[in-house]
Design an enzyme around this catalytic site. Structure first.
Site: not given
Length: 328
Positions: A110, A119
């Site tokens: 995650e 990200e």
């Protein structure tokens, strides 16, 4: 007298993630469904180790927890406290540098931003698939869809205009910086100005490009002010277990991504906007991405003025209302 050995500078981030009920319930349900007894599990971007611990509770024989930040020290202490220490191997480094003696059966990860891939999760998952996972490894998450829509968000826009002047000082350099950056905002679905469009669909079990780009066309559904673009993701964690961060859905710590349109754009119903957006790794191995976007929008209101549409005439947008009551 208490001693505090861990300096967790990201306390608020970790609290937000672990207290996010939507996130935690979905991941725990998916892990219980995917992880089988005896599995070796790769926890990619382990943070405080929660996903790896859930995998061990689900029957995993061993977890490889990879996390390059200091939070891995907290994960190690939590593992010790819960009797997991002998079943977890910790790597305090980038996953790009990790070598495993045995490839993993399952990936749990995650490393998601408010726009899903901001990200740089794609680079790390692609590398893990090639080097750290078995060919038939099960991946959690399985896939992701990314969505965008023009949005009217006056409250968020005021946060940008604030930076024009602070205490009588010209703070426009701050405005120039923040008006080009993705913000994380809680955006209402009532602010969406067009049917949301899918920017990208990624199946993690297949080969995918770490650079994602596309051009989307939106037709405005009402007269409004475009303050920016709302972005969100829908995650498929496992069979039947999905999670959405769309405006109007149950709130998560991710909220939504907001890409500012500065200056704002006045539109009427029927205006067409073309948005071009690209997400690319900032640097090889970076946790960040560069998000570039530009847009072009028609200005039907200006054309109607040239046509000398009267305020009591039927609105040219086709709403069957008077121009003054609709787009005038």
């Amino acid at each position: 007298m208490s001693q505090h050995r861990l300096a967790l500078t990201r306390y608020e981030d970790y609290y937000a993630m672990l207290s996010d009920r939507v996130r935690m319930e979905a991941y725990e349900r998916a892990i219980n469904q995917v992880v089988q007894r005896g599995d070796h599990v790769l926890d990619l971007g382990a943070g405080t180790g929660i996903l790896g611990f859930l995998a061990l509770k689900a029957g995993a024989e061993r977890v490889y927890a990879i996390e390059k930040s200091d939070s891995i020290e907290l994960a190690r202490e939590v593992a010790h406290r819960n009797g997991f220490l002998e079943r977890i191997e910790f790597f305090k480094e980038s996953s790009l540098d990790v070598i495993l003696t045995r490839k993993a059966d399952v990936l749990v990860s995650e490393t998601l931003g408010s726009f899903g891939i901001d990200e740089n999760t794609l680079e790390f998952i692609a590398d893990a698939k090639k080097r750290l996972l078995k060919p038939a490894a099960r991946l959690l998450p399985r896939g992701m869809n990314l969505f965008l829509s023009p949005v009217e968000a006056p409250d968020t826009f005021r946060k940008l205009s604030f930076w024009q002047e602070v205490s009588g000082l010209d703070f426009s350099p701050a405005l120039e910086t923040f008006s080009k950056k993705m913000l994380v905002e809680d955006l209402p679905d009532s602010g969406l100005l067009s049917t949301p469009m899918k920017f990208s669909g990624i199946d993690f079990h297949t080969d995918f490009d770490v650079i994602q780009d596309g051009v989307l066309r939106f037709v405005m559904q009402r007269a409004a002010t475009i303050h920016g673009f709302a972005g969100w993701f829908e995650l498929e964690l496992s069979e039947g277990v999905k999670l959405s961060t769309a405006p109007g859905k149950e709130k998560t710590h991710w909220k939504q991504a907001f890409f500012p349109a500065w200056p704002s754009v006045q539109v009427v119903r029927g205006d067409v906007l073309d948005l071009s957006l690209e997400v690319t790794p900032q640097d090889p191995g970076s946790d960040n991405t560069t998000i570039s976007y530009n847009y072009r929008c028609t200005q039907l209101a200006n054309e109607w003025q040239e046509m000398k549409v009267g305020r009591n005439d039927p609105c040219p947008c086709g709403s069957s209302r008077k121009f003054k009551k609709c787009c005038g």
